[in-house]
Write an enzyme that holds these catalytic residues in place. Structure first.
Site, PDB file in Angstrom:
ATOM      1  N   SER A  41       0.745  -1.144   0.062  1.00  0.00           N
ATOM      2  CA  SER A  41       0.073  -0.078  -0.012  1.00  0.00           C
ATOM      3  C   SER A  41       0.986   1.133  -0.014  1.00  0.00           C
ATOM      4  CB  SER A  41      -0.853  -0.064   1.327  1.00  0.00           C
ATOM      5  OG  SER A  41      -0.292  -0.132   2.390  1.00  0.00           O
ATOM      6  N   ASP A 320      -3.171   8.661   7.451  1.00  0.00           N
ATOM      7  CA  ASP A 320      -4.093   7.844   8.111  1.00  0.00           C
ATOM      8  C   ASP A 320      -3.225   7.062   9.307  1.00  0.00           C
ATOM      9  OD1 ASP A 320      -2.789   5.645   7.277  1.00  0.00           O
ATOM     10  OD2 ASP A 320      -4.454   5.435   5.746  1.00  0.00           O
ATOM     11  N   HIS A 323      -0.360   5.008   6.924  1.00  0.00           N
ATOM     12  CA  HIS A 323       0.349   5.503   5.803  1.00  0.00           C
ATOM     13  C   HIS A 323       0.745   7.260   5.718  1.00  0.00           C
ATOM     14  CE1 HIS A 323      -2.270   2.432   4.573  1.00  0.00           C
ATOM     15  NE2 HIS A 323      -1.159   1.886   4.012  1.00  0.00           N
TER      16      HIS A 323
END
Ligand code: NAG
Ligand code: NAG
Ligand code: NAG
Length: 356
Positions: A41, A320, A323
């Site tokens: 991610s 977040d 991340h």
């Protein structure tokens, strides 16, 4: 006599500066013909959007600072690779594999997938994903398409040998595998140092598969401090320390084994270059202990859909729960691209890897 030289010098200096600046011109030729991205991610820019998974972010407020708004990037803005490809002189970002079409694949493709790991089972409780093994298969599909576009096997081979292959993966093999003992049995089978050995061995085989497909310039990233994210701190607790010691101690042996592996690969595969990157930035003055958006989405670590994030987003390390923000990604991209510190880039930074 000497004074006659002065007007010439005045002309020469701006011309010289303009020549030195050529690399920064938007329409200049990029420093490498292509850039391929493998990872999780931290690098995904939309590959998970159509999968059934709790690890996808094609919703607001993701992308609030990105021109196309939510794209599937796990950030308020750009990823580290978005910044790196601009530093390398590319005009456009690399398309996600799932949306790649036409001639733009000649510049590179992004295969990265949220929740993916070195191990195939990693992240399976989150739903669909492209594990590294599958990302490498998808690259073979792209190679056939590039060869067809170029109409010449040897020209395609030469093109592919001059690209940078970026591999940043392994965090999920810890946070979405080893440290979820209720769902995965790896922690019963391996002690942390053994697990790191197994992971790095598998990564070595995967890098060799890419080499066999024609890759010659590898940028391989170490793991960051996975115990220092706001999500890790709230889920595991830190007993007053800044980070979750257990998580960081689990992942540290991975970096300790990765670096010597890349040294070995450099010695064994003499026509290829492998570099170890562990870019860092200075968190001084930035908020590093909480996330900018309201978390609770995905597996708990992602932003809640349509929630209102903080206003001063460029003052946060974390967008977040896990991340980083656009602002932090810019710092680490500059470090990966240009750092002269061996602990951040060894033996080359990206700028020098491009010249190899
Ligand atoms: C293929 O490309 C090479 C240069 O990479 C060139 O020498 C050769 O003539 C080309 N072959 C064909 C069939 O176009
Ligand atoms: C561990 O889990 C895997 C599936 O992820 C399974 O194939 C394997 O048999 C299990 N091993 C043990 C020792 O339980
Ligand atoms: C490099 O070559 C040596 C000697 O053949 C071998 O023992 C070692 O496993 C190789 N390392 C890698 C990462 O392939």
């Amino acid at each position: 006599m000497e004074s006659k030289l002065k007007p010439l010098e005045l002309v020469a200096i701006p011309v010289l500066l303009a020549l030195l600046n050529l690399g920064n011109w938007a329409n200049a030729v990029p420093q490498v013909p292509c850039y391929f991205i493998f990872g999780d991610s931290l690098s995904d820019n939309g590959n998970n959007n159509k999968l059934v998974t709790s690890a996808k972010v094609n919703y607001s407020p993701y992308g609030i600072d990105f021109p196309q708004r939510p794209t599937g990037r796990f950030s308020n803005g750009r990823t580290m690779h978005d910044f790196i490809v601009k530093l390398l002189g590319f005009e456009d970002y690399m398309p996600p594999f799932t949306e790649s079409e036409g001639k733009n694949i000649l510049n590179g493709v992004n295969y990265a997938s949220g929740a993916a790991g070195i191990r195939d089972e990693t992240g399976q409780h989150r739903g669909g994903r492209f594990p590294l093994t599958e990302q490498i298969k998808n690259h073979k599909t792209i190679i056939s398409r590039i060869t067809a576009l170029m109409g010449n096997d040897s020209a395609a081979k030469s093109h592919l040998s001059r690209c940078i292959y970026s591999v940043q993966i392994g965090s999920n093999d810890y946070i979405n595998n080893y440290f979820k003992p209720e769902l995965y049995n790896t922690s019963q089978r391996y002690a942390p140092p053994e697990y790191a050995t197994v992971l790095v061995q598998q990564l070595s085989d995967q890098l060799k598969t890419l080499y066999d497909s024609g890759a010659r310039k590898f940028a391989v990233y170490g793991l960051g401090l996975i115990g220092c994210t706001p999500d890790a701190r709230s889920v595991y607790g830190t007993e007053g320390a800044p980070c979750v010691v257990k998580l960081n101690e689990g992942a540290t042996p991975f970096n300790e084994r990765l670096k010597p592996l890349l040294d070995q690969l450099n010695r064994n595969l003499t026509d290829a270059k492998f570099t170890f990157l562990n870019p860092s930035g200075s968190a001084a003055g930035l908020v590093a202990d909480s996330s900018c958006c309201q978390t609770g989405g995905g597996g708990g670590e992602l932003c809640l859909p349509n929630s209102k994030p903080c206003d001063n987003r460029n003052q946060y390390v974390f967008w977040d729960g896990v991340h980083p923000s656009d602002a932090w990604n810019e710092l680490v991209a500059k470090s990966a691209y240009g750092s002269e510190k061996p602990e951040e880039a060894q033996p080359f930074n990206i700028q020098k890897l491009a010249l190899q």
